[in-house]
Design a protein around this motif. Structure first.
Motif, PDB file in Angstrom:
ATOM      1  N   TRP A   9       0.857  -1.186   0.000  1.00  0.00           N
ATOM      2  CA  TRP A   9       0.000   0.000   0.000  1.00  0.00           C
ATOM      3  C   TRP A   9       0.891   1.233   0.000  1.00  0.00           C
ATOM      4  O   TRP A   9       1.834   1.320   0.772  1.00  0.00           O
ATOM      5  CB  TRP A   9      -0.888   0.026   1.237  1.00  0.00           C
ATOM      6  CG  TRP A   9      -1.812  -1.136   1.318  1.00  0.00           C
ATOM      7  CD1 TRP A   9      -3.013  -1.289   0.672  1.00  0.00           C
ATOM      8  CD2 TRP A   9      -1.631  -2.326   2.099  1.00  0.00           C
ATOM      9  NE1 TRP A   9      -3.579  -2.501   1.005  1.00  0.00           N
ATOM     10  CE2 TRP A   9      -2.749  -3.160   1.883  1.00  0.00           C
ATOM     11  CE3 TRP A   9      -0.631  -2.768   2.968  1.00  0.00           C
ATOM     12  CZ2 TRP A   9      -2.895  -4.391   2.497  1.00  0.00           C
ATOM     13  CZ3 TRP A   9      -0.772  -4.003   3.568  1.00  0.00           C
ATOM     14  CH2 TRP A   9      -1.894  -4.793   3.332  1.00  0.00           C
ATOM     15  N   SER A  10       0.566   2.206  -0.842  1.00  0.00           N
ATOM     16  CA  SER A  10       1.271   3.481  -0.882  1.00  0.00           C
ATOM     17  C   SER A  10       0.366   4.534  -0.255  1.00  0.00           C
ATOM     18  O   SER A  10      -0.824   4.613  -0.576  1.00  0.00           O
ATOM     19  CB  SER A  10       1.620   3.864  -2.321  1.00  0.00           C
ATOM     20  OG  SER A  10       2.506   2.905  -2.869  1.00  0.00           O
ATOM     21  N   LEU A  11       0.951   5.324   0.651  1.00  0.00           N
ATOM     22  CA  LEU A  11       0.190   6.334   1.381  1.00  0.00           C
ATOM     23  C   LEU A  11       0.905   7.668   1.288  1.00  0.00           C
ATOM     24  O   LEU A  11       2.125   7.715   1.107  1.00  0.00           O
ATOM     25  CB  LEU A  11       0.045   5.927   2.847  1.00  0.00           C
ATOM     26  CG  LEU A  11      -0.710   4.625   3.088  1.00  0.00           C
ATOM     27  CD1 LEU A  11       0.268   3.512   3.420  1.00  0.00           C
ATOM     28  CD2 LEU A  11      -1.706   4.786   4.211  1.00  0.00           C
ATOM     29  N   GLU A  12       0.148   8.765   1.448  1.00  0.00           N
ATOM     30  CA  GLU A  12       0.743  10.091   1.333  1.00  0.00           C
ATOM     31  C   GLU A  12       0.041  11.111   2.211  1.00  0.00           C
ATOM     32  O   GLU A  12      -1.096  10.917   2.632  1.00  0.00           O
ATOM     33  CB  GLU A  12       0.693  10.572  -0.115  1.00  0.00           C
ATOM     34  CG  GLU A  12      -0.720  10.836  -0.617  1.00  0.00           C
ATOM     35  CD  GLU A  12      -0.790  11.269  -2.074  1.00  0.00           C
ATOM     36  OE1 GLU A  12       0.266  11.528  -2.692  1.00  0.00           O
ATOM     37  OE2 GLU A  12      -1.919  11.343  -2.596  1.00  0.00           O
ATOM     38  N   THR A  14      -0.339  15.389   1.642  1.00  0.00           N
ATOM     39  CA  THR A  14      -0.073  16.425   0.648  1.00  0.00           C
ATOM     40  C   THR A  14      -0.032  17.817   1.266  1.00  0.00           C
ATOM     41  O   THR A  14       0.080  18.807   0.558  1.00  0.00           O
ATOM     42  CB  THR A  14      -1.109  16.376  -0.487  1.00  0.00           C
ATOM     43  OG1 THR A  14      -2.423  16.435   0.076  1.00  0.00           O
ATOM     44  CG2 THR A  14      -0.953  15.084  -1.299  1.00  0.00           C
ATOM     45  N   ARG A 143       4.938  17.108  -0.554  1.00  0.00           N
ATOM     46  CA  ARG A 143       4.296  15.792  -0.422  1.00  0.00           C
ATOM     47  C   ARG A 143       5.228  14.878   0.359  1.00  0.00           C
ATOM     48  O   ARG A 143       6.434  14.868   0.127  1.00  0.00           O
ATOM     49  CB  ARG A 143       4.049  15.214  -1.811  1.00  0.00           C
ATOM     50  CG  ARG A 143       3.480  13.819  -1.837  1.00  0.00           C
ATOM     51  CD  ARG A 143       3.209  13.418  -3.302  1.00  0.00           C
ATOM     52  NE  ARG A 143       2.735  12.068  -3.386  1.00  0.00           N
ATOM     53  CZ  ARG A 143       3.442  11.030  -3.829  1.00  0.00           C
ATOM     54  NH1 ARG A 143       4.686  11.206  -4.245  1.00  0.00           N
ATOM     55  NH2 ARG A 143       2.921   9.833  -3.875  1.00  0.00           N
ATOM     56  N   TRP A 145       5.445  10.764   1.390  1.00  0.00           N
ATOM     57  CA  TRP A 145       4.815   9.483   1.083  1.00  0.00           C
ATOM     58  C   TRP A 145       5.631   8.334   1.640  1.00  0.00           C
ATOM     59  O   TRP A 145       6.781   8.486   2.054  1.00  0.00           O
ATOM     60  CB  TRP A 145       4.597   9.339  -0.422  1.00  0.00           C
ATOM     61  CG  TRP A 145       5.829   8.951  -1.204  1.00  0.00           C
ATOM     62  CD1 TRP A 145       6.866   9.763  -1.561  1.00  0.00           C
ATOM     63  CD2 TRP A 145       6.137   7.656  -1.703  1.00  0.00           C
ATOM     64  NE1 TRP A 145       7.802   9.043  -2.257  1.00  0.00           N
ATOM     65  CE2 TRP A 145       7.380   7.755  -2.363  1.00  0.00           C
ATOM     66  CE3 TRP A 145       5.489   6.424  -1.660  1.00  0.00           C
ATOM     67  CZ2 TRP A 145       7.981   6.658  -2.973  1.00  0.00           C
ATOM     68  CZ3 TRP A 145       6.081   5.328  -2.273  1.00  0.00           C
ATOM     69  CH2 TRP A 145       7.320   5.456  -2.925  1.00  0.00           C
ATOM     70  N   HIS A 147       5.464   3.608   1.775  1.00  0.00           N
ATOM     71  CA  HIS A 147       4.715   2.394   1.466  1.00  0.00           C
ATOM     72  C   HIS A 147       4.883   1.413   2.612  1.00  0.00           C
ATOM     73  O   HIS A 147       5.860   1.456   3.359  1.00  0.00           O
ATOM     74  CB  HIS A 147       5.119   1.777   0.122  1.00  0.00           C
ATOM     75  CG  HIS A 147       6.525   1.279   0.078  1.00  0.00           C
ATOM     76  ND1 HIS A 147       7.575   2.063  -0.309  1.00  0.00           N
ATOM     77  CD2 HIS A 147       7.055   0.077   0.389  1.00  0.00           C
ATOM     78  CE1 HIS A 147       8.693   1.367  -0.244  1.00  0.00           C
ATOM     79  NE2 HIS A 147       8.413   0.168   0.184  1.00  0.00           N
ATOM     80  N   ARG A 166      -2.969   9.108   3.703  1.00  0.00           N
ATOM     81  CA  ARG A 166      -4.087   8.603   2.917  1.00  0.00           C
ATOM     82  C   ARG A 166      -3.571   7.625   1.863  1.00  0.00           C
ATOM     83  O   ARG A 166      -2.526   7.864   1.238  1.00  0.00           O
ATOM     84  CB  ARG A 166      -4.818   9.754   2.215  1.00  0.00           C
ATOM     85  CG  ARG A 166      -5.587  10.659   3.156  1.00  0.00           C
ATOM     86  CD  ARG A 166      -6.239  11.817   2.411  1.00  0.00           C
ATOM     87  NE  ARG A 166      -5.319  12.593   1.577  1.00  0.00           N
ATOM     88  CZ  ARG A 166      -4.480  13.520   2.038  1.00  0.00           C
ATOM     89  NH1 ARG A 166      -4.432  13.791   3.321  1.00  0.00           N
ATOM     90  NH2 ARG A 166      -3.688  14.177   1.215  1.00  0.00           N
ATOM     91  N   PHE A 168      -3.102   5.930  -1.602  1.00  0.00           N
ATOM     92  CA  PHE A 168      -3.222   6.364  -2.997  1.00  0.00           C
ATOM     93  C   PHE A 168      -2.879   5.256  -3.983  1.00  0.00           C
ATOM     94  O   PHE A 168      -3.035   5.424  -5.194  1.00  0.00           O
ATOM     95  CB  PHE A 168      -2.381   7.618  -3.289  1.00  0.00           C
ATOM     96  CG  PHE A 168      -0.898   7.397  -3.370  1.00  0.00           C
ATOM     97  CD1 PHE A 168      -0.293   7.032  -4.561  1.00  0.00           C
ATOM     98  CD2 PHE A 168      -0.099   7.580  -2.254  1.00  0.00           C
ATOM     99  CE1 PHE A 168       1.083   6.847  -4.638  1.00  0.00           C
ATOM    100  CE2 PHE A 168       1.273   7.409  -2.325  1.00  0.00           C
ATOM    101  CZ  PHE A 168       1.859   7.033  -3.514  1.00  0.00           C
ATOM    102  N   GLY A 169      -2.469   4.095  -3.499  1.00  0.00           N
ATOM    103  CA  GLY A 169      -2.164   3.008  -4.426  1.00  0.00           C
ATOM    104  C   GLY A 169      -2.027   1.681  -3.713  1.00  0.00           C
ATOM    105  O   GLY A 169      -1.593   1.621  -2.561  1.00  0.00           O
TER     106      GLY A 169
END
Length: 189
Positions: A9-12, A14, A143, A145, A147, A166, A168-169
């Motif tokens: 899971w990728s999170l960020e 912003t 930003r 980010w 994972h 959050r 995002f992928g």
């Protein structure tokens, strides 16, 4: 060789306003930047934190490769100490266009479950947002980010979400299963 299914899971964040800090656990916990790049210390942290969750990608790196990685502008290591003993760390890396990645984050197993992780992640994310203040010439952070994956600890995703990251992928891959290396080859974890 057997394989395992791994979800990543990728999170960020912003905006710096996205960060929701955890409470300071107190009780002698201090977080400090390791300002002198040290391949020995960084490898110790990497192996000790990631040994039981199969962090293996850096284990084969040479001393010179560690030195080159740690010496890049915008790479920082922030270490949590419990009454003087290293408990975990967060590694930041400046990337293009004001992006900062939390490359590694975690606690040595003996220090998990003591509310240190939320505080360490909070400090690490805050330092990602003000990274350019310490590195003249780098652009302001726009930003942050990271994972995480299904091999990480059971509370990792919840900690990231509670700190305001959050999703995002999501990616699902088959990986060759490797034994847990422990903090050093042959060590029981």
């Amino acid at each position: 060789m057997s394989t395992i299914t791994v979800t990543t899971w990728s999170l960020e964040q912003t905006s710096a306003a996205d960060l929701r800090p955890a409470a300071d656990p107190g009780d002698g916990i201090r977080i400090m930047r390791a300002e002198v790049p040290s391949p020995e210390f960084s490898r110790f942290l990497y192996a000790s934190v990631g040994g039981d969750v199969r962090w293996t990608d850096r284990l084969g790196m040479t001393y010179a490769e560690w030195q080159e990685l740690l010496g890049r502008p915008g790479v920082e290591t922030w270490v949590a100490y419990d009454r003087g003993t290293p408990a975990g760390y967060v590694e930041l890396e400046a990337q293009d266009e004001g992006t900062v990645e939390i490359v590694y984050f975690g606690l040595i197993p003996a220090f998990r479950g003591r509310r240190i992780g939320g505080h360490l992640l909070s400090v690490g994310a805050a330092r990602a947002w003000d990274l350019a203040d310490r590195w003249p010439g780098l652009p302001r952070t726009k930003r942050v980010w990271l994972h995480t994956c299904s091999k990480d600890g059971p509370h990792a995703m919840d900690n990231y979400l509670r700190r305001g990251f959050r999703l995002f992928g999501t990616a699902v891959e088959e990986e060759t299963e490797v034994p847990s290396p422990g903090p050093w080859p042959g060590a029981a974890v």
